[in-house]
Enzyme design. Sequence first.
Site, PDB file in Angstrom:
ATOM      1  N   GLU A 112      -0.519  -1.047  -7.673  1.00  0.00           N
ATOM      2  CA  GLU A 112       0.658  -0.747  -8.476  1.00  0.00           C
ATOM      3  C   GLU A 112       1.601  -1.943  -8.541  1.00  0.00           C
ATOM      4  OE1 GLU A 112       0.344   3.556  -6.364  1.00  0.00           O
ATOM      5  OE2 GLU A 112       2.289   2.606  -6.445  1.00  0.00           O
ATOM      6  N   CYS A 125       8.041  -6.235  -9.031  1.00  0.00           N
ATOM      7  CA  CYS A 125       7.601  -6.081  -7.641  1.00  0.00           C
ATOM      8  C   CYS A 125       6.075  -5.961  -7.664  1.00  0.00           C
ATOM      9  CB  CYS A 125       8.263  -4.817  -7.108  1.00  0.00           C
ATOM     10  SG  CYS A 125       7.738  -4.348  -5.471  1.00  0.00           S
ATOM     11  N   CYS A 132      -2.604  -1.374   3.323  1.00  0.00           N
ATOM     12  CA  CYS A 132      -1.937  -2.323   4.216  1.00  0.00           C
ATOM     13  C   CYS A 132      -2.398  -2.041   5.637  1.00  0.00           C
ATOM     14  CB  CYS A 132      -0.426  -2.142   4.127  1.00  0.00           C
ATOM     15  SG  CYS A 132       0.512  -3.326   5.116  1.00  0.00           S
ATOM     16  N   CYS A 136       3.289   0.397   9.636  1.00  0.00           N
ATOM     17  CA  CYS A 136       4.690   0.728   9.932  1.00  0.00           C
ATOM     18  C   CYS A 136       4.818   2.245   9.780  1.00  0.00           C
ATOM     19  CB  CYS A 136       5.632   0.006   8.976  1.00  0.00           C
ATOM     20  SG  CYS A 136       5.461  -1.783   9.052  1.00  0.00           S
ATOM     21  N   CYS A 139       6.296   3.982   6.483  1.00  0.00           N
ATOM     22  CA  CYS A 139       5.876   3.527   5.150  1.00  0.00           C
ATOM     23  C   CYS A 139       4.580   4.226   4.728  1.00  0.00           C
ATOM     24  CB  CYS A 139       5.665   2.011   5.179  1.00  0.00           C
ATOM     25  SG  CYS A 139       5.034   1.356   3.623  1.00  0.00           S
ATOM     26  N   CYS A 354      10.824   1.939  -2.552  1.00  0.00           N
ATOM     27  CA  CYS A 354      10.257   1.255  -1.397  1.00  0.00           C
ATOM     28  C   CYS A 354       9.499   2.216  -0.512  1.00  0.00           C
ATOM     29  CB  CYS A 354      11.359   0.658  -0.530  1.00  0.00           C
ATOM     30  SG  CYS A 354      12.305  -0.575  -1.350  1.00  0.00           S
TER      31      CYS A 354
HETATM   32  N1  SAH Z   1       4.755  -5.818   3.920  1.00  0.00           N
HETATM   33  C1  SAH Z   1       5.913  -6.417   3.305  1.00  0.00           C
HETATM   34  C2  SAH Z   1       6.053  -6.027   1.874  1.00  0.00           C
HETATM   35  C3  SAH Z   1       6.346  -4.566   1.630  1.00  0.00           C
HETATM   36  S1  SAH Z   1       7.989  -4.503   1.139  1.00  0.00           S
HETATM   37  C4  SAH Z   1       7.135  -6.113   4.115  1.00  0.00           C
HETATM   38  O1  SAH Z   1       7.062  -5.268   5.015  1.00  0.00           O
HETATM   39  O2  SAH Z   1       8.168  -6.731   3.905  1.00  0.00           O
HETATM   40  C5  SAH Z   1       8.408  -2.911   1.400  1.00  0.00           C
HETATM   41  C6  SAH Z   1       9.832  -2.786   1.941  1.00  0.00           C
HETATM   42  O3  SAH Z   1      10.151  -1.419   1.875  1.00  0.00           O
HETATM   43  C7  SAH Z   1       9.915  -3.202   3.401  1.00  0.00           C
HETATM   44  O4  SAH Z   1      11.151  -3.813   3.671  1.00  0.00           O
HETATM   45  C8  SAH Z   1       9.881  -1.853   4.128  1.00  0.00           C
HETATM   46  O5  SAH Z   1      10.538  -1.939   5.356  1.00  0.00           O
HETATM   47  C9  SAH Z   1      10.572  -0.964   3.135  1.00  0.00           C
HETATM   48  N2  SAH Z   1      10.182   0.442   3.195  1.00  0.00           N
HETATM   49  C10 SAH Z   1       8.982   0.956   3.487  1.00  0.00           C
HETATM   50  N3  SAH Z   1       9.021   2.294   3.424  1.00  0.00           N
HETATM   51  C11 SAH Z   1      10.267   2.643   3.073  1.00  0.00           C
HETATM   52  C12 SAH Z   1      10.916   3.870   2.782  1.00  0.00           C
HETATM   53  N4  SAH Z   1      10.270   5.034   2.839  1.00  0.00           N
HETATM   54  N5  SAH Z   1      12.206   3.836   2.416  1.00  0.00           N
HETATM   55  C13 SAH Z   1      12.855   2.667   2.308  1.00  0.00           C
HETATM   56  N6  SAH Z   1      12.283   1.480   2.528  1.00  0.00           N
HETATM   57  C14 SAH Z   1      11.007   1.461   2.908  1.00  0.00           C
END
Ligand code: SAH
Length: 382
Positions: A112, A125, A132, A136, A139, A354
Amino acid sequence: MELDRTMPRRSARQLLKDEHGRVDIKSFDLPSLTRWMVDELGANEGHALRLYKSIWQHGARSFDEVDDVAKPIRKLLAERAYIAFLTPMTVLRSEDGTVKYLWTLEDGLTIESVLIPDGERLTLCISSQVGCAMACTFCLTGDLGLKRQLKISEIANQPLQIGRQLPEGERITNIVLMGMGEPLHNFENLVSALEICLDENAQNFSHRKITVSTVGLVPRIAELAERLPVNLAVSLNASSDAQRREIMPITSKYSVEELLEACRKFPLRRGKMITFEYVMLKGFNDSLEDADRLVDLLAGVRAKVNLIPYNENPDRDLKRPADETVVAFQEHLVGRHLNATIRVSRGRDISAACGQLGKASRRALDAEWLRVARDIAGLPAL
Ligand code: SAH
């Protein structure tokens, strides 16, 4: 998708050739394209540059369009190479103007990209992996695990294809590597794809407008700086090592201190800062003590903090803090001279926010299909 299960899984490397043994010419950077054309086709540097411009500046779909390359070479190209494109599957439009693109890849997997209009800016984006490996806890992309790395062509085609179908006069101004995947975990392909984004003979984006966001693969941070002059964003998300370890397993490999040390050494141009993303989770990392610890941690780093109130979803019990808590946290940081902004969540109605890419898109996609199916059947929308 059915295809996911029924098709044999192929790695990004195996996908560099199609079923006819033709090479994916868009997964060559300019030096390798030149070498390949000289060695394999008896062409010269000029041919390679003209082909490169044609596919990356003009979006050529077939070698016939590359009419400034001699016909016999074009014929050889068509026999030995192909011009890869992502197959658009669905486009979802949010009420707030955000657009999510779902693409099918050559092996049937999906990725996506999310286009976010914001005043003068039009930020794209993009994804760097299918799924991945970083796991985390908050996520949803992490739930997929790592399916495979994206090829160079699959990364660089996202801005190319979306850019080319924008209305007259509109163009993508910024690219952020904040889609699916951990970009620094697909390092070589990422660097080559970004070179194609930056190169004036290709997509010609400004390095000031490209941001790589990472969980913090420490050794790769310095390497990135050596290879490309792009901006860095780090998903910090916690104010101590122990706290971060609970939600970001990568912390067991690289401590917060090691991560921040890499950030202190990261060469920054005048006026530039590293963005620290901080997902705010209710009752977990949203107290003023956390804010104080964050200020202390970031001392000596040219940092700006981007607070991201958690985007809630049915698959997690995690909650976003109340708006007042988020604002109080931000004011506390600013009061202690740490630059901090709050990220407005975009595209929530289409699961483009995000942390919602990948798994949630399947649900969004199912909903979209349901809508289309009901429409075709003449039934009212649910
Ligand atoms: N792997 C990279 C790129 C992904 S960016 C990274 O971690 O930076 C995705 C961003 O969204 C990251 O900052 C992550 O911390 C944030 N994120 C992931 N899940 C989220 C959620 N449910 N709500 C808000 N932010 C989230």
